[in-house]
Design an enzyme around this catalytic site. Structure first.
Site, short mmCIF file in Angstrom:
data_model
loop_
_atom_site.label_atom_id
_atom_site.label_comp_id
_atom_site.label_asym_id
_atom_site.label_seq_id
_atom_site.Cartn_x
_atom_site.Cartn_y
_atom_site.Cartn_z
CB SER A 95 -0.83 -0.15 1.11
OG SER A 95 -1.84 1.17 1.10
CG HIS A 109 -4.60 5.05 -2.34
ND1 HIS A 109 -5.44 4.47 -2.47
CD2 HIS A 109 -4.05 4.21 -0.98
CE1 HIS A 109 -5.59 3.32 -1.95
NE2 HIS A 109 -4.77 3.16 -0.91
CG ASN A 111 -4.64 -1.15 -1.47
OD1 ASN A 111 -5.09 -2.24 -1.75
ND2 ASN A 111 -5.61 0.07 -1.76
CB VAL A 112 -1.65 -4.92 -5.28
CG1 VAL A 112 -2.31 -4.12 -6.47
CG2 VAL A 112 -0.43 -4.52 -5.05
CG HIS A 178 -18.28 13.33 6.21
ND1 HIS A 178 -17.57 12.09 5.64
CD2 HIS A 178 -17.47 14.12 6.44
CE1 HIS A 178 -16.35 12.38 5.76
NE2 HIS A 178 -16.00 13.72 6.12
NE ARG A 263 6.15 -0.49 13.47
CZ ARG A 263 6.50 0.57 12.78
NH1 ARG A 263 5.94 0.85 11.60
NH2 ARG A 263 7.45 1.41 13.43
#
Length: 305
Positions: A95, A109, A111-112, A178, A263
Protein backbone atom coordinates in the site's frame (compact mmCIF):
# COMPACT_ATOMS: atom_id res chain seq x y z
CA UNK A 1 -2.74 -24.12 2.36
CA UNK A 2 -4.60 -25.34 -0.73
CA UNK A 3 -2.21 -26.35 -3.49
CA UNK A 4 -4.18 -24.13 -5.89
CA UNK A 5 -3.07 -21.02 -3.99
CA UNK A 6 0.57 -19.95 -4.37
CA UNK A 7 1.02 -17.54 -1.51
CA UNK A 8 4.81 -17.53 -1.89
CA UNK A 9 4.47 -16.22 -5.46
CA UNK A 10 2.15 -13.45 -4.29
CA UNK A 11 4.59 -12.46 -1.56
CA UNK A 12 7.56 -12.44 -3.94
CA UNK A 13 5.68 -10.24 -6.39
CA UNK A 14 4.63 -7.76 -3.71
CA UNK A 15 8.14 -7.41 -2.30
CA UNK A 16 9.51 -6.80 -5.79
CA UNK A 17 6.73 -4.30 -6.52
CA UNK A 18 7.63 -2.33 -3.40
CA UNK A 19 11.28 -2.27 -4.50
CA UNK A 20 10.45 -1.10 -8.00
CA UNK A 21 8.05 1.65 -6.94
CA UNK A 22 10.52 3.01 -4.40
CA UNK A 23 13.28 3.13 -7.02
CA UNK A 24 11.03 4.99 -9.47
CA UNK A 25 9.92 7.54 -6.87
CA UNK A 26 13.47 8.17 -5.69
CA UNK A 27 14.54 8.72 -9.29
CA UNK A 28 11.71 11.20 -9.91
CA UNK A 29 12.37 13.05 -6.66
CA UNK A 30 16.08 13.34 -7.35
CA UNK A 31 17.23 14.17 -3.81
CA UNK A 32 15.57 12.13 -1.06
CA UNK A 33 15.79 8.40 -0.31
CA UNK A 34 13.42 6.02 1.40
CA UNK A 35 14.26 4.81 4.87
CA UNK A 36 13.16 1.28 5.79
CA UNK A 37 11.51 0.21 9.00
CA UNK A 38 11.10 -3.55 9.49
CA UNK A 39 8.53 -4.55 12.09
CA UNK A 40 6.85 -7.59 13.58
CA UNK A 41 3.31 -7.99 14.84
CA UNK A 42 2.74 -9.71 18.16
CA UNK A 43 -0.35 -11.53 16.90
CA UNK A 44 1.53 -12.86 13.85
CA UNK A 45 3.46 -11.62 10.86
CA UNK A 46 5.05 -8.27 10.13
CA UNK A 47 6.23 -6.07 7.31
CA UNK A 48 8.56 -3.40 6.04
CA UNK A 49 7.53 0.23 5.86
CA UNK A 50 9.46 2.64 3.68
CA UNK A 51 9.13 6.41 4.11
CA UNK A 52 10.53 9.29 2.09
CA UNK A 53 10.25 12.73 3.67
CA UNK A 54 11.18 16.29 2.72
CA UNK A 55 12.22 15.44 -0.81
CA UNK A 56 12.59 17.90 -3.62
CA UNK A 57 9.36 16.67 -5.22
CA UNK A 58 7.65 14.55 -2.58
CA UNK A 59 6.93 16.09 0.78
CA UNK A 60 6.08 12.63 2.04
CA UNK A 61 5.76 9.23 0.40
CA UNK A 62 5.07 5.94 2.12
CA UNK A 63 5.29 2.52 0.47
CA UNK A 64 4.54 -0.34 2.84
CA UNK A 65 4.57 -4.12 2.56
CA UNK A 66 2.87 -6.31 5.15
CA UNK A 67 2.18 -10.01 5.64
CA UNK A 68 0.10 -10.58 8.73
CA UNK A 69 -2.00 -13.44 10.06
CA UNK A 70 -4.25 -14.25 12.97
CA UNK A 71 -6.60 -16.76 14.48
CA UNK A 72 -9.80 -14.68 14.38
CA UNK A 73 -10.89 -12.09 11.84
CA UNK A 74 -11.71 -8.54 13.01
CA UNK A 75 -15.29 -7.20 12.65
CA UNK A 76 -14.40 -5.10 9.57
CA UNK A 77 -13.61 -8.29 7.64
CA UNK A 78 -16.68 -10.29 8.65
CA UNK A 79 -19.38 -7.61 8.50
CA UNK A 80 -20.49 -8.87 5.08
CA UNK A 81 -19.22 -12.46 5.51
CA UNK A 82 -20.61 -13.86 8.76
CA UNK A 83 -19.53 -17.36 7.71
CA UNK A 84 -15.89 -16.32 8.29
CA UNK A 85 -16.34 -15.38 11.94
CA UNK A 86 -13.78 -17.25 14.03
CA UNK A 87 -11.68 -18.40 11.07
CA UNK A 88 -7.87 -18.08 10.92
CA UNK A 89 -6.59 -15.78 8.19
CA UNK A 90 -3.61 -14.34 6.33
CA UNK A 91 -3.36 -11.00 4.54
CA UNK A 92 -0.52 -9.54 2.55
CA UNK A 93 -0.20 -6.50 0.36
CA UNK A 94 1.58 -3.36 -0.71
CA UNK A 95 0.00 0.00 0.00
CA UNK A 96 1.30 3.45 -0.82
CA UNK A 97 0.36 7.10 -0.57
CA UNK A 98 2.30 9.96 -2.13
CA UNK A 99 1.93 13.57 -0.96
CA UNK A 100 3.79 15.88 -3.36
CA UNK A 101 5.16 19.27 -2.41
CA UNK A 102 3.92 21.20 -5.46
CA UNK A 103 0.12 21.71 -5.36
CA UNK A 104 -0.06 21.15 -9.12
CA UNK A 105 1.16 17.58 -8.66
CA UNK A 106 -1.71 15.32 -7.54
CA UNK A 107 -1.64 13.13 -4.49
CA UNK A 108 -1.97 9.46 -5.31
CA UNK A 109 -2.79 6.22 -3.54
CA UNK A 110 -2.43 2.60 -4.63
CA UNK A 111 -2.61 -0.81 -3.05
CA UNK A 112 -2.67 -4.44 -4.10
CA UNK A 113 -3.46 -7.21 -1.65
CA UNK A 114 -4.32 -10.87 -1.16
CA UNK A 115 -6.47 -12.31 1.60
CA UNK A 116 -7.22 -15.88 2.57
CA UNK A 117 -9.41 -17.19 5.39
CA UNK A 118 -9.11 -20.72 6.74
CA UNK A 119 -5.95 -21.26 4.65
CA UNK A 120 -5.33 -24.81 5.90
CA UNK A 121 -8.94 -25.89 5.56
CA UNK A 122 -10.44 -28.01 2.82
CA UNK A 123 -12.06 -24.98 1.17
CA UNK A 124 -10.11 -21.80 1.92
CA UNK A 125 -11.85 -18.54 1.09
CA UNK A 126 -9.56 -16.17 -0.78
CA UNK A 127 -9.62 -13.05 -2.88
CA UNK A 128 -7.51 -10.28 -4.36
CA UNK A 129 -8.17 -6.58 -4.04
CA UNK A 130 -6.62 -3.22 -4.70
CA UNK A 131 -6.45 -0.44 -7.25
CA UNK A 132 -5.16 3.10 -7.58
CA UNK A 133 -6.77 6.53 -7.43
CA UNK A 134 -5.75 10.13 -8.05
CA UNK A 135 -6.45 13.21 -5.93
CA UNK A 136 -5.60 16.44 -7.78
CA UNK A 137 -5.70 19.89 -6.22
CA UNK A 138 -5.74 21.66 -9.58
CA UNK A 139 -7.31 19.83 -12.47
CA UNK A 140 -5.87 19.11 -15.90
CA UNK A 141 -8.00 17.14 -18.31
CA UNK A 142 -5.02 15.64 -20.13
CA UNK A 143 -3.69 14.26 -16.83
CA UNK A 144 -7.03 12.66 -16.02
CA UNK A 145 -7.28 11.12 -19.48
CA UNK A 146 -3.76 9.66 -19.20
CA UNK A 147 -4.52 8.25 -15.74
CA UNK A 148 -7.73 6.53 -16.83
CA UNK A 149 -6.37 5.37 -20.17
CA UNK A 150 -3.49 3.66 -18.38
CA UNK A 151 -5.95 2.06 -15.96
CA UNK A 152 -8.17 0.82 -18.79
CA UNK A 153 -5.28 -0.59 -20.79
CA UNK A 154 -3.88 -2.40 -17.75
CA UNK A 155 -6.99 -4.50 -17.19
CA UNK A 156 -8.19 -4.79 -20.81
CA UNK A 157 -6.63 -8.26 -21.30
CA UNK A 158 -8.89 -9.63 -18.57
CA UNK A 159 -12.20 -8.52 -20.02
CA UNK A 160 -13.83 -5.41 -21.44
CA UNK A 161 -16.09 -5.15 -18.42
CA UNK A 162 -13.38 -4.77 -15.79
CA UNK A 163 -12.38 -1.15 -16.36
CA UNK A 164 -15.93 0.30 -16.30
CA UNK A 165 -16.85 -1.90 -13.37
CA UNK A 166 -13.74 -1.15 -11.32
CA UNK A 167 -13.88 2.54 -12.24
CA UNK A 168 -17.42 2.74 -10.85
CA UNK A 169 -16.38 0.84 -7.74
CA UNK A 170 -13.55 3.35 -7.29
CA UNK A 171 -15.91 6.32 -7.70
CA UNK A 172 -18.31 4.75 -5.21
CA UNK A 173 -15.67 3.78 -2.66
CA UNK A 174 -13.56 6.95 -2.53
CA UNK A 175 -16.54 9.10 -1.69
CA UNK A 176 -16.88 11.15 1.47
CA UNK A 177 -20.50 10.50 2.39
CA UNK A 178 -20.51 13.12 5.13
CA UNK A 179 -19.39 15.73 2.56
CA UNK A 180 -21.35 14.32 -0.41
CA UNK A 181 -18.09 14.74 -2.31
CA UNK A 182 -15.66 12.48 -4.22
CA UNK A 183 -12.09 12.35 -2.90
CA UNK A 184 -10.61 12.77 -6.35
CA UNK A 185 -10.99 11.64 -9.96
CA UNK A 186 -10.93 7.92 -9.20
CA UNK A 187 -9.19 5.17 -11.10
CA UNK A 188 -9.58 1.48 -10.28
CA UNK A 189 -10.87 -0.25 -7.16
CA UNK A 190 -11.72 -3.91 -6.70
CA UNK A 191 -12.19 -6.26 -3.79
CA UNK A 192 -13.29 -9.86 -3.21
CA UNK A 193 -11.95 -10.69 -6.68
CA UNK A 194 -11.46 -14.37 -7.54
CA UNK A 195 -13.73 -14.76 -10.55
CA UNK A 196 -10.94 -15.76 -12.95
CA UNK A 197 -9.43 -18.45 -10.75
CA UNK A 198 -6.20 -18.02 -8.85
CA UNK A 199 -3.71 -17.76 -11.73
CA UNK A 200 -5.63 -15.23 -13.82
CA UNK A 201 -6.92 -13.25 -10.86
CA UNK A 202 -3.31 -12.96 -9.67
CA UNK A 203 -2.30 -11.86 -13.18
CA UNK A 204 -4.95 -9.12 -13.05
CA UNK A 205 -3.58 -7.96 -9.71
CA UNK A 206 -0.07 -7.79 -11.17
CA UNK A 207 -1.35 -5.78 -14.12
CA UNK A 208 -2.82 -3.21 -11.76
CA UNK A 209 0.29 -3.04 -9.59
CA UNK A 210 2.60 -2.74 -12.57
CA UNK A 211 0.49 0.06 -14.11
CA UNK A 212 0.79 2.46 -11.20
CA UNK A 213 4.15 4.02 -12.08
CA UNK A 214 3.31 4.41 -15.80
CA UNK A 215 0.05 6.07 -14.74
CA UNK A 216 1.50 8.41 -12.11
CA UNK A 217 5.12 9.27 -12.85
CA UNK A 218 4.44 11.13 -16.13
CA UNK A 219 2.01 13.42 -14.27
CA UNK A 220 4.62 14.19 -11.63
CA UNK A 221 7.24 14.94 -14.27
CA UNK A 222 4.82 17.19 -16.14
CA UNK A 223 3.74 19.31 -13.15
CA UNK A 224 6.55 19.30 -10.58
CA UNK A 225 8.21 22.49 -11.83
CA UNK A 226 4.98 24.52 -12.13
CA UNK A 227 5.35 27.83 -10.24
CA UNK A 228 3.02 28.26 -7.25
CA UNK A 229 2.52 30.57 -4.31
CA UNK A 230 0.82 30.81 -0.93
CA UNK A 231 -2.68 30.65 -2.40
CA UNK A 232 -2.08 27.30 -4.09
CA UNK A 233 -0.26 25.93 -1.06
CA UNK A 234 -3.09 26.97 1.27
CA UNK A 235 -5.62 25.25 -0.98
CA UNK A 236 -3.50 22.10 -1.11
CA UNK A 237 -3.33 21.93 2.69
CA UNK A 238 -7.07 22.50 2.96
CA UNK A 239 -7.86 19.75 0.45
CA UNK A 240 -5.50 17.39 2.25
CA UNK A 241 -7.99 17.59 5.10
CA UNK A 242 -10.44 15.64 2.97
CA UNK A 243 -7.80 12.94 2.57
CA UNK A 244 -7.44 12.69 6.33
CA UNK A 245 -11.19 12.55 6.82
CA UNK A 246 -11.63 9.71 4.35
CA UNK A 247 -8.78 7.61 5.68
CA UNK A 248 -9.87 7.90 9.29
CA UNK A 249 -13.65 7.77 8.86
CA UNK A 250 -14.35 5.53 5.86
CA UNK A 251 -11.33 3.55 4.71
CA UNK A 252 -11.84 -0.18 5.29
CA UNK A 253 -8.11 -0.86 5.13
CA UNK A 254 -7.46 1.55 7.99
CA UNK A 255 -10.26 -0.02 10.01
CA UNK A 256 -9.01 -3.56 9.32
CA UNK A 257 -5.45 -2.65 10.29
CA UNK A 258 -6.43 -1.03 13.57
CA UNK A 259 -9.01 -3.66 14.50
CA UNK A 260 -6.61 -6.53 13.75
CA UNK A 261 -3.89 -5.13 16.00
CA UNK A 262 -1.78 -3.82 13.15
CA UNK A 263 1.15 -1.47 13.55
CA UNK A 264 -0.31 2.01 13.98
CA UNK A 265 2.67 3.90 12.57
CA UNK A 266 2.53 1.88 9.36
CA UNK A 267 -1.25 2.09 9.06
CA UNK A 268 -1.28 5.86 9.48
CA UNK A 269 1.78 6.62 7.38
CA UNK A 270 -0.71 7.53 4.64
CA UNK A 271 -1.59 10.77 6.41
CA UNK A 272 -0.08 14.00 5.02
CA UNK A 273 2.68 15.76 6.97
CA UNK A 274 0.86 19.11 6.96
CA UNK A 275 -2.86 19.80 6.68
CA UNK A 276 -5.30 22.60 7.51
CA UNK A 277 -8.95 22.63 8.44
CA UNK A 278 -11.08 25.71 7.82
CA UNK A 279 -14.62 26.23 9.06
CA UNK A 280 -17.23 26.36 6.28
CA UNK A 281 -14.78 27.47 3.61
CA UNK A 282 -15.80 27.68 -0.04
CA UNK A 283 -13.78 28.70 -3.09
CA UNK A 284 -14.66 31.94 -4.85
CA UNK A 285 -16.76 31.37 -7.99
CA UNK A 286 -14.83 31.34 -11.22
CA UNK A 287 -11.47 30.47 -9.67
CA UNK A 288 -9.28 27.48 -10.43
CA UNK A 289 -10.09 26.22 -6.94
CA UNK A 290 -13.81 26.33 -7.74
CA UNK A 291 -13.12 24.56 -11.04
CA UNK A 292 -11.77 21.55 -9.12
CA UNK A 293 -15.19 21.14 -7.51
CA UNK A 294 -17.27 22.04 -10.56
CA UNK A 295 -15.43 20.00 -13.19
CA UNK A 296 -13.16 17.41 -11.64
CA UNK A 297 -14.83 16.25 -8.42
CA UNK A 298 -17.67 14.62 -10.30
CA UNK A 299 -17.75 11.04 -11.62
CA UNK A 300 -17.02 11.34 -15.33
CA UNK A 301 -16.13 9.33 -18.40
CA UNK A 302 -12.56 10.58 -18.77
CA UNK A 303 -11.92 8.40 -21.79
CA UNK A 304 -14.61 10.30 -23.66
CA UNK A 305 -12.94 13.70 -23.14
Amino acid sequence: MSSALDLSAVKAYLLDLQDRICRELESEDGTAKFTEDNWTRAEGGGGRSRILVEGGVFEKAGVGFSHVHGSTLPPSATAHRPELVGKPWQALGVSLVIHPRNPYVPTSHANVRFFVADPEGANPVWWFGGGFDLTPYYGFEEDCVHWHRTARDAVAPFGDDLYPRWKKECDDYFYLKHRAEPRGIGGLFFDDFNALGFAQSFAALRAVGDAFIPAYRPLVARRKATPYGDRERDFQLYRRGRYVEFNLVWDRGTHFGLQSGGRTESILMSLPPLVSFKYDWHPAPGTEEARLYDVFLKPRDWLGV
